[in-house]
Design a protein around this motif. Structure first.
Motif, PDB file in Angstrom:
ATOM      1  N   LEU A  52       0.824  -1.207   0.000  1.00  0.00           N
ATOM      2  CA  LEU A  52       0.000   0.000   0.000  1.00  0.00           C
ATOM      3  C   LEU A  52       0.855   1.251   0.000  1.00  0.00           C
ATOM      4  O   LEU A  52       1.956   1.255   0.549  1.00  0.00           O
ATOM      5  CB  LEU A  52      -0.898   0.032   1.246  1.00  0.00           C
ATOM      6  CG  LEU A  52      -1.690  -1.227   1.590  1.00  0.00           C
ATOM      7  CD1 LEU A  52      -2.396  -1.051   2.922  1.00  0.00           C
ATOM      8  CD2 LEU A  52      -2.682  -1.534   0.489  1.00  0.00           C
ATOM      9  N   LYS A  53       0.327   2.321  -0.584  1.00  0.00           N
ATOM     10  CA  LYS A  53       0.926   3.638  -0.433  1.00  0.00           C
ATOM     11  C   LYS A  53       0.567   4.154   0.949  1.00  0.00           C
ATOM     12  O   LYS A  53      -0.296   3.598   1.622  1.00  0.00           O
ATOM     13  CB  LYS A  53       0.391   4.585  -1.516  1.00  0.00           C
ATOM     14  CG  LYS A  53       0.881   4.219  -2.901  1.00  0.00           C
ATOM     15  CD  LYS A  53       0.200   4.944  -4.026  1.00  0.00           C
ATOM     16  CE  LYS A  53       0.188   6.423  -3.967  1.00  0.00           C
ATOM     17  NZ  LYS A  53      -0.353   7.058  -5.185  1.00  0.00           N
ATOM     18  N   GLU A  54       1.209   5.220   1.387  1.00  0.00           N
ATOM     19  CA  GLU A  54       0.947   5.782   2.710  1.00  0.00           C
ATOM     20  C   GLU A  54      -0.511   6.200   2.897  1.00  0.00           C
ATOM     21  O   GLU A  54      -1.016   6.200   4.017  1.00  0.00           O
ATOM     22  CB  GLU A  54       1.841   6.988   2.971  1.00  0.00           C
ATOM     23  CG  GLU A  54       3.270   6.628   3.253  1.00  0.00           C
ATOM     24  CD  GLU A  54       4.129   7.846   3.501  1.00  0.00           C
ATOM     25  OE1 GLU A  54       4.784   7.876   4.556  1.00  0.00           O
ATOM     26  OE2 GLU A  54       4.129   8.759   2.657  1.00  0.00           O
ATOM     27  N   ASP A  55      -1.195   6.522   1.816  1.00  0.00           N
ATOM     28  CA  ASP A  55      -2.601   6.928   1.915  1.00  0.00           C
ATOM     29  C   ASP A  55      -3.554   5.740   1.862  1.00  0.00           C
ATOM     30  O   ASP A  55      -4.767   5.908   1.924  1.00  0.00           O
ATOM     31  CB  ASP A  55      -2.954   7.931   0.821  1.00  0.00           C
ATOM     32  CG  ASP A  55      -2.859   7.349  -0.586  1.00  0.00           C
ATOM     33  OD1 ASP A  55      -2.527   6.156  -0.749  1.00  0.00           O
ATOM     34  OD2 ASP A  55      -3.118   8.108  -1.544  1.00  0.00           O
ATOM     35  N   GLY A  56      -3.022   4.518   1.733  1.00  0.00           N
ATOM     36  CA  GLY A  56      -3.847   3.310   1.736  1.00  0.00           C
ATOM     37  C   GLY A  56      -4.181   2.765   0.360  1.00  0.00           C
ATOM     38  O   GLY A  56      -4.796   1.707   0.251  1.00  0.00           O
ATOM     39  N   ALA A  57      -3.784   3.445  -0.679  1.00  0.00           N
ATOM     40  CA  ALA A  57      -4.045   2.957  -2.037  1.00  0.00           C
ATOM     41  C   ALA A  57      -3.237   1.688  -2.289  1.00  0.00           C
ATOM     42  O   ALA A  57      -2.057   1.606  -1.940  1.00  0.00           O
ATOM     43  CB  ALA A  57      -3.671   4.024  -3.069  1.00  0.00           C
ATOM     44  N   VAL A  58      -3.877   0.685  -2.890  1.00  0.00           N
ATOM     45  CA  VAL A  58      -3.217  -0.586  -3.166  1.00  0.00           C
ATOM     46  C   VAL A  58      -2.331  -0.442  -4.405  1.00  0.00           C
ATOM     47  O   VAL A  58      -2.793  -0.101  -5.481  1.00  0.00           O
ATOM     48  CB  VAL A  58      -4.248  -1.712  -3.379  1.00  0.00           C
ATOM     49  CG1 VAL A  58      -3.558  -3.020  -3.738  1.00  0.00           C
ATOM     50  CG2 VAL A  58      -5.116  -1.899  -2.136  1.00  0.00           C
ATOM     51  N   LEU A  59      -1.039  -0.711  -4.223  1.00  0.00           N
ATOM     52  CA  LEU A  59      -0.090  -0.697  -5.341  1.00  0.00           C
ATOM     53  C   LEU A  59       0.022  -2.077  -5.978  1.00  0.00           C
ATOM     54  O   LEU A  59       0.062  -2.199  -7.200  1.00  0.00           O
ATOM     55  CB  LEU A  59       1.298  -0.252  -4.864  1.00  0.00           C
ATOM     56  CG  LEU A  59       1.436   1.190  -4.447  1.00  0.00           C
ATOM     57  CD1 LEU A  59       2.815   1.426  -3.846  1.00  0.00           C
ATOM     58  CD2 LEU A  59       1.216   2.105  -5.636  1.00  0.00           C
ATOM     59  N   GLU A  60       0.126  -3.086  -5.130  1.00  0.00           N
ATOM     60  CA  GLU A  60       0.236  -4.466  -5.595  1.00  0.00           C
ATOM     61  C   GLU A  60      -0.487  -5.371  -4.614  1.00  0.00           C
ATOM     62  O   GLU A  60      -0.617  -5.045  -3.440  1.00  0.00           O
ATOM     63  CB  GLU A  60       1.706  -4.918  -5.663  1.00  0.00           C
ATOM     64  CG  GLU A  60       2.542  -4.187  -6.682  1.00  0.00           C
ATOM     65  CD  GLU A  60       3.961  -4.728  -6.733  1.00  0.00           C
ATOM     66  OE1 GLU A  60       4.132  -5.967  -6.682  1.00  0.00           O
ATOM     67  OE2 GLU A  60       4.885  -3.912  -6.798  1.00  0.00           O
ATOM     68  N   SER A  61      -0.940  -6.522  -5.102  1.00  0.00           N
ATOM     69  CA  SER A  61      -1.590  -7.497  -4.235  1.00  0.00           C
ATOM     70  C   SER A  61      -1.489  -8.867  -4.874  1.00  0.00           C
ATOM     71  O   SER A  61      -1.247  -8.991  -6.072  1.00  0.00           O
ATOM     72  CB  SER A  61      -3.056  -7.122  -4.000  1.00  0.00           C
ATOM     73  OG  SER A  61      -3.775  -7.116  -5.219  1.00  0.00           O
ATOM     74  N   GLY A  62      -1.674  -9.895  -4.058  1.00  0.00           N
ATOM     75  CA  GLY A  62      -1.617 -11.241  -4.597  1.00  0.00           C
ATOM     76  C   GLY A  62      -2.167 -12.254  -3.618  1.00  0.00           C
ATOM     77  O   GLY A  62      -2.429 -11.956  -2.452  1.00  0.00           O
ATOM     78  N   GLY A  63      -2.362 -13.468  -4.103  1.00  0.00           N
ATOM     79  CA  GLY A  63      -2.860 -14.555  -3.267  1.00  0.00           C
ATOM     80  C   GLY A  63      -4.250 -14.254  -2.738  1.00  0.00           C
ATOM     81  O   GLY A  63      -5.083 -13.673  -3.439  1.00  0.00           O
ATOM     82  N   GLU A  64      -4.525 -14.625  -1.499  1.00  0.00           N
ATOM     83  CA  GLU A  64      -5.834 -14.409  -0.891  1.00  0.00           C
ATOM     84  C   GLU A  64      -6.162 -12.931  -0.684  1.00  0.00           C
ATOM     85  O   GLU A  64      -7.312 -12.586  -0.419  1.00  0.00           O
ATOM     86  CB  GLU A  64      -5.929 -15.148   0.447  1.00  0.00           C
ATOM     87  CG  GLU A  64      -5.992 -16.648   0.296  1.00  0.00           C
ATOM     88  CD  GLU A  64      -6.198 -17.368   1.624  1.00  0.00           C
ATOM     89  OE1 GLU A  64      -6.431 -16.709   2.655  1.00  0.00           O
ATOM     90  OE2 GLU A  64      -6.124 -18.610   1.611  1.00  0.00           O
ATOM     91  N   LEU A  65      -5.172 -12.056  -0.791  1.00  0.00           N
ATOM     92  CA  LEU A  65      -5.416 -10.620  -0.638  1.00  0.00           C
ATOM     93  C   LEU A  65      -5.461  -9.888  -1.977  1.00  0.00           C
ATOM     94  O   LEU A  65      -5.485  -8.661  -2.010  1.00  0.00           O
ATOM     95  CB  LEU A  65      -4.355 -10.001   0.277  1.00  0.00           C
ATOM     96  CG  LEU A  65      -4.324 -10.541   1.706  1.00  0.00           C
ATOM     97  CD1 LEU A  65      -3.191  -9.903   2.507  1.00  0.00           C
ATOM     98  CD2 LEU A  65      -5.651 -10.324   2.397  1.00  0.00           C
ATOM     99  N   LYS A  66      -5.502 -10.627  -3.067  1.00  0.00           N
ATOM    100  CA  LYS A  66      -5.550 -10.027  -4.399  1.00  0.00           C
ATOM    101  C   LYS A  66      -6.747  -9.092  -4.507  1.00  0.00           C
ATOM    102  O   LYS A  66      -7.884  -9.485  -4.250  1.00  0.00           O
ATOM    103  CB  LYS A  66      -5.636 -11.131  -5.460  1.00  0.00           C
ATOM    104  CG  LYS A  66      -5.669 -10.630  -6.877  1.00  0.00           C
ATOM    105  CD  LYS A  66      -4.284 -10.572  -7.420  1.00  0.00           C
ATOM    106  CE  LYS A  66      -4.317 -10.235  -8.901  1.00  0.00           C
ATOM    107  NZ  LYS A  66      -3.079  -9.624  -9.295  1.00  0.00           N
TER     108      LYS A  66
END
Length: 121
Positions: A17-31
């Motif tokens: 996540l960026k400092e503001d909470g925006a998702v930059l990357e994700s994978g697996g069960e948290l995709k």
């Protein structure tokens, strides 16, 4: 190289996540798991409001949320928030939140026995 295999062994999901909470990357069960990202940001914002005499907010290095089957490890590096969901062997118990501080080797622990699956299960 596959980033999902680079973070930790037994990893079953991750968020960056960026400092503001925006998702930059994700994978697996948290995709693409925006809900978990929002819950984690709420938790991080809560740690900033804790009384300085109890736990200095500038010294928090890692937060661990511990469940029976898995745990989440949350840390910040290079202005990014890294969240990893890690599988573990079953050892019982409710959700536990642990913060690790740099000023001492002791941990602050919050044990939520009333609702072990409400946060991020």
């Amino acid at each position: 190289m596959d980033r999902e295999k680079l973070i930790v062994p037994n990893q079953i999901g991750y968020l960056i996540l960026k400092e503001d909470g925006a998702v930059l990357e994700s994978g697996g069960e948290l995709k693409n798991d925006e809900r978990s990202a929002n819950v984690i940001m709420g938790l991080l914002n809560l740690t900033e409001s804790i009384d300085e005499s109890f736990m200095p907010n500038s010294s928090c290095e890692r937060i661990t949320i511990d469940y029976e089957q898995h745990y989440y490890s949350i840390c910040m590096s290079n202005r990014r928030i890294y969240v990893v969901k890690i599988s573990k062997s079953q050892n019982g118990g409710a959700a536990t939140i642990t913060t690790t501080t740099s000023s001492s080797s002791s941990n602050s622990v919050y044990n939520d026995a009333s609702d072990s699956g409400a946060v991020l299960a």
